[in-house]
Design a protein around this motif. Sequence first.
Motif, PDB file in Angstrom:
ATOM      1  N   ARG A 382       0.839  -1.208   0.000  1.00 40.51           N
ATOM      2  CA  ARG A 382       0.000   0.000   0.000  1.00 40.51           C
ATOM      3  C   ARG A 382       0.875   1.260   0.000  1.00 40.51           C
ATOM      4  NH1 ARG A 382      -3.393  -3.196   3.658  1.00 40.51           N
ATOM      5  NH2 ARG A 382      -5.299  -3.769   2.518  1.00 40.51           N
ATOM      6  N   GLU A 383       2.000   1.224   0.721  1.00 42.91           N
ATOM      7  CA  GLU A 383       2.920   2.366   0.708  1.00 42.91           C
ATOM      8  C   GLU A 383       3.459   2.624  -0.700  1.00 42.91           C
ATOM      9  OE1 GLU A 383       4.653   1.758   5.260  1.00 42.91           O
ATOM     10  OE2 GLU A 383       5.986   1.561   3.527  1.00 42.91           O
ATOM     11  N   LEU A 384       3.560   1.551  -1.495  1.00 42.11           N
ATOM     12  CA  LEU A 384       4.064   1.675  -2.862  1.00 42.11           C
ATOM     13  C   LEU A 384       2.972   2.092  -3.843  1.00 42.11           C
ATOM     14  CD1 LEU A 384       6.360  -1.498  -3.025  1.00 42.11           C
ATOM     15  CD2 LEU A 384       7.085   0.882  -2.744  1.00 42.11           C
ATOM     16  N   GLY A 385       1.725   2.250  -3.344  1.00 38.07           N
ATOM     17  CA  GLY A 385       0.640   2.734  -4.183  1.00 38.07           C
ATOM     18  C   GLY A 385      -0.311   1.675  -4.687  1.00 38.07           C
ATOM     19  N   TYR A 386      -0.175   0.438  -4.230  1.00 41.50           N
ATOM     20  CA  TYR A 386      -1.077  -0.624  -4.679  1.00 41.50           C
ATOM     21  C   TYR A 386      -2.401  -0.558  -3.917  1.00 41.50           C
ATOM     22  CZ  TYR A 386       2.858  -2.734  -7.151  1.00 41.50           C
ATOM     23  OH  TYR A 386       3.901  -2.964  -8.011  1.00 41.50           O
ATOM     24  N   SER A 387      -3.488  -0.781  -4.616  1.00 37.11           N
ATOM     25  CA  SER A 387      -4.824  -0.771  -4.018  1.00 37.11           C
ATOM     26  C   SER A 387      -5.175  -2.158  -3.493  1.00 37.11           C
ATOM     27  CB  SER A 387      -5.863  -0.357  -5.070  1.00 37.11           C
ATOM     28  OG  SER A 387      -5.961  -1.374  -6.075  1.00 37.11           O
ATOM     29  N   ASP A 388      -6.285  -2.242  -2.770  1.00 37.14           N
ATOM     30  CA  ASP A 388      -6.744  -3.549  -2.281  1.00 37.14           C
ATOM     31  C   ASP A 388      -7.022  -4.488  -3.452  1.00 37.14           C
ATOM     32  OD1 ASP A 388      -6.549  -2.610   0.262  1.00 37.14           O
ATOM     33  OD2 ASP A 388      -8.691  -2.324   0.583  1.00 37.14           O
ATOM     34  N   HIS A 389      -7.558  -3.943  -4.533  1.00 40.51           N
ATOM     35  CA  HIS A 389      -7.808  -4.767  -5.726  1.00 40.51           C
ATOM     36  C   HIS A 389      -6.484  -5.288  -6.296  1.00 40.51           C
ATOM     37  CE1 HIS A 389      -9.770  -6.197  -9.356  1.00 40.51           C
ATOM     38  NE2 HIS A 389      -8.848  -5.550 -10.071  1.00 40.51           N
ATOM     39  N   ASP A 390      -5.463  -4.413  -6.328  1.00 42.96           N
ATOM     40  CA  ASP A 390      -4.141  -4.839  -6.799  1.00 42.96           C
ATOM     41  C   ASP A 390      -3.598  -5.973  -5.929  1.00 42.96           C
ATOM     42  OD1 ASP A 390      -4.051  -2.887  -8.811  1.00 42.96           O
ATOM     43  OD2 ASP A 390      -3.200  -1.408  -7.433  1.00 42.96           O
ATOM     44  N   LEU A 391      -3.791  -5.860  -4.623  1.00 50.70           N
ATOM     45  CA  LEU A 391      -3.277  -6.886  -3.718  1.00 50.70           C
ATOM     46  C   LEU A 391      -3.901  -8.241  -4.016  1.00 50.70           C
ATOM     47  CD1 LEU A 391      -2.043  -4.466  -2.264  1.00 50.70           C
ATOM     48  CD2 LEU A 391      -2.819  -5.416  -0.104  1.00 50.70           C
ATOM     49  N   LEU A 392      -5.204  -8.245  -4.314  1.00 48.85           N
ATOM     50  CA  LEU A 392      -5.865  -9.500  -4.670  1.00 48.85           C
ATOM     51  C   LEU A 392      -5.289 -10.072  -5.954  1.00 48.85           C
ATOM     52  CD1 LEU A 392      -9.596  -8.609  -3.867  1.00 48.85           C
ATOM     53  CD2 LEU A 392      -8.113 -10.198  -2.615  1.00 48.85           C
ATOM     54  N   ASP A 393      -5.044  -9.199  -6.938  1.00 47.70           N
ATOM     55  CA  ASP A 393      -4.462  -9.660  -8.196  1.00 47.70           C
ATOM     56  C   ASP A 393      -3.062 -10.228  -7.989  1.00 47.70           C
ATOM     57  OD1 ASP A 393      -6.671  -8.998  -9.691  1.00 47.70           O
ATOM     58  OD2 ASP A 393      -5.878  -7.060 -10.376  1.00 47.70           O
ATOM     59  N   LEU A 394      -2.262  -9.548  -7.197  1.00 48.13           N
ATOM     60  CA  LEU A 394      -0.892 -10.008  -6.952  1.00 48.13           C
ATOM     61  C   LEU A 394      -0.882 -11.369  -6.273  1.00 48.13           C
ATOM     62  CD1 LEU A 394       0.672  -6.628  -5.774  1.00 48.13           C
ATOM     63  CD2 LEU A 394       1.267  -7.885  -7.863  1.00 48.13           C
ATOM     64  N   ARG A 395      -1.851 -11.604  -5.403  1.00 42.87           N
ATOM     65  CA  ARG A 395      -1.921 -12.914  -4.746  1.00 42.87           C
ATOM     66  C   ARG A 395      -2.404 -13.996  -5.704  1.00 42.87           C
ATOM     67  NH1 ARG A 395      -2.053  -9.761  -0.183  1.00 42.87           N
ATOM     68  NH2 ARG A 395      -0.692 -10.615   1.427  1.00 42.87           N
ATOM     69  N   ARG A 396      -3.360 -13.638  -6.569  1.00 43.57           N
ATOM     70  CA  ARG A 396      -3.824 -14.605  -7.561  1.00 43.57           C
ATOM     71  C   ARG A 396      -2.677 -14.995  -8.519  1.00 43.57           C
ATOM     72  NH1 ARG A 396      -9.045 -11.895  -7.573  1.00 43.57           N
ATOM     73  NH2 ARG A 396      -8.236 -10.397  -9.099  1.00 43.57           N
ATOM     74  N   GLU A 397      -1.821 -14.018  -8.812  1.00 41.50           N
ATOM     75  CA  GLU A 397      -0.686 -14.272  -9.694  1.00 41.50           C
ATOM     76  C   GLU A 397       0.494 -14.890  -8.954  1.00 41.50           C
ATOM     77  OE1 GLU A 397       0.233 -10.597 -11.668  1.00 41.50           O
ATOM     78  OE2 GLU A 397      -1.886 -10.212 -12.085  1.00 41.50           O
ATOM     79  N   LYS A 398       0.361 -15.055  -7.631  1.00 44.68           N
ATOM     80  CA  LYS A 398       1.402 -15.616  -6.770  1.00 44.68           C
ATOM     81  C   LYS A 398       2.701 -14.814  -6.814  1.00 44.68           C
ATOM     82  CE  LYS A 398      -0.446 -20.309  -6.909  1.00 44.68           C
ATOM     83  NZ  LYS A 398      -0.179 -21.732  -7.169  1.00 44.68           N
ATOM     84  N   ALA A 399       2.549 -13.488  -6.992  1.00 45.06           N
ATOM     85  CA  ALA A 399       3.719 -12.604  -6.944  1.00 45.06           C
ATOM     86  C   ALA A 399       4.143 -12.353  -5.511  1.00 45.06           C
ATOM     87  CB  ALA A 399       3.405 -11.279  -7.627  1.00 45.06           C
ATOM     88  N   VAL A 400       3.157 -12.383  -4.590  1.00 44.46           N
ATOM     89  CA  VAL A 400       3.448 -12.219  -3.153  1.00 44.46           C
ATOM     90  C   VAL A 400       2.752 -13.335  -2.386  1.00 44.46           C
ATOM     91  CG1 VAL A 400       3.741  -9.741  -3.298  1.00 44.46           C
ATOM     92  CG2 VAL A 400       1.477 -10.669  -2.797  1.00 44.46           C
TER      93      VAL A 400
END
Length: 400
Positions: A382-400
Amino acid sequence: MAVSEPSRTVPFHGLRVIDASRVLAGPSCAQLLADMGADIIKIESPEGDENRRWPPLMENGLSSNYAAVNRGKRAMTLNMKAPRAREILEKLVASADVFLHSFLPDTAERLGLGYERMRAMNPRLIFCSISGYGAEGPLRNKPGYDLMVQAFAGPMSVTGYDDGPPVRTGVSFVDMATGLSAYGAIVTALYARQQTGQGTWVRTSLLETAVSMLSYHAIAWLQAGIVPRKQGSGGANQAPYQAFRCQDGHVLVGAPNDAAWQRLCTALNDPALAADPRFATNASRLQHREVLVGLLEAHLVRHPGEHWSALLEQHGVAVAPIQSLDRVLTGAQVLANRMVVMAADADDREWPLLGTPFKVGDSGTAAGSSPALGAHTDEILRELGYSDHDLLDLRREKAV
């Protein structure tokens, strides 16, 4: 148990460090920076730093190995095999003052963690790489562990007794000293950046650290061809200077110069020993070491170590008991120098940890204990500017 007060001086307040290192050397360096006030973002793979799982595990579920070198950090997971992980890393690097890693050189390049790429992202970045065997040479991509480097770099060749097998030093001194070396290099580079405005690449390794610590042993060979031997509990160049049997075990006694030797003889109330020409100088004492040890132990076995510690201290003779860790970590001298501190976890439970080996003003240690795996991933994203929607996408993509 007495512990240190919370620190007030924070020399590195506002400094951001990306810690992509593992095990002991790199994490211990980053922990020192955290203790001095830096914001440390520890990046781990989704599986976590391998030493999270090394026994023994503490009551809070953390390995003592991990807990020893990761306090005061924020932790996030990042899967460098996922395409968007590099995007996240680039944003982290752009916001950082220091990037620290312990990947093998070729592995770092393959993961996109090479110096030139990082410098292009952030010209002010201090880029610190820690390897096992150095950034150059035929072994640059050889994995390095403390034990292996103790053998390869020479320290094991002078440890133990001549008639005994190879002996590892009981603490991981190569790892921990490499952390201190990396800390010094980073601080040096930060000072240089104040003059130039530019970052730089600093590098160290377990091998370089271990070889530098050969010190006078190495100089004796380089300049006089003298190959040192194993030295047991003492030193090869002074006598008496070793462990001696006493009534209840062993005690370390040192008289490394002739004046100290005379004080030792006075403490033992043995004028004949003081007058013996075989022991008049350090050189002659070394020549007759075996006889000397027998004569001294004949005195020392009459009383326990505590008796000799008190008596020899009174006479200005170097003496030390061989203490177990329970005595060390509850001893008045260690506590007085703030080497046992308390740090709170996410549940506000406090855990004892070791303090920093140096003090800067009234600085102390980072406030928090070692973080759970990925404990601050969302916060940092979030400090880097990612939204809650972005966080869900990043987890689906297994980036984090």
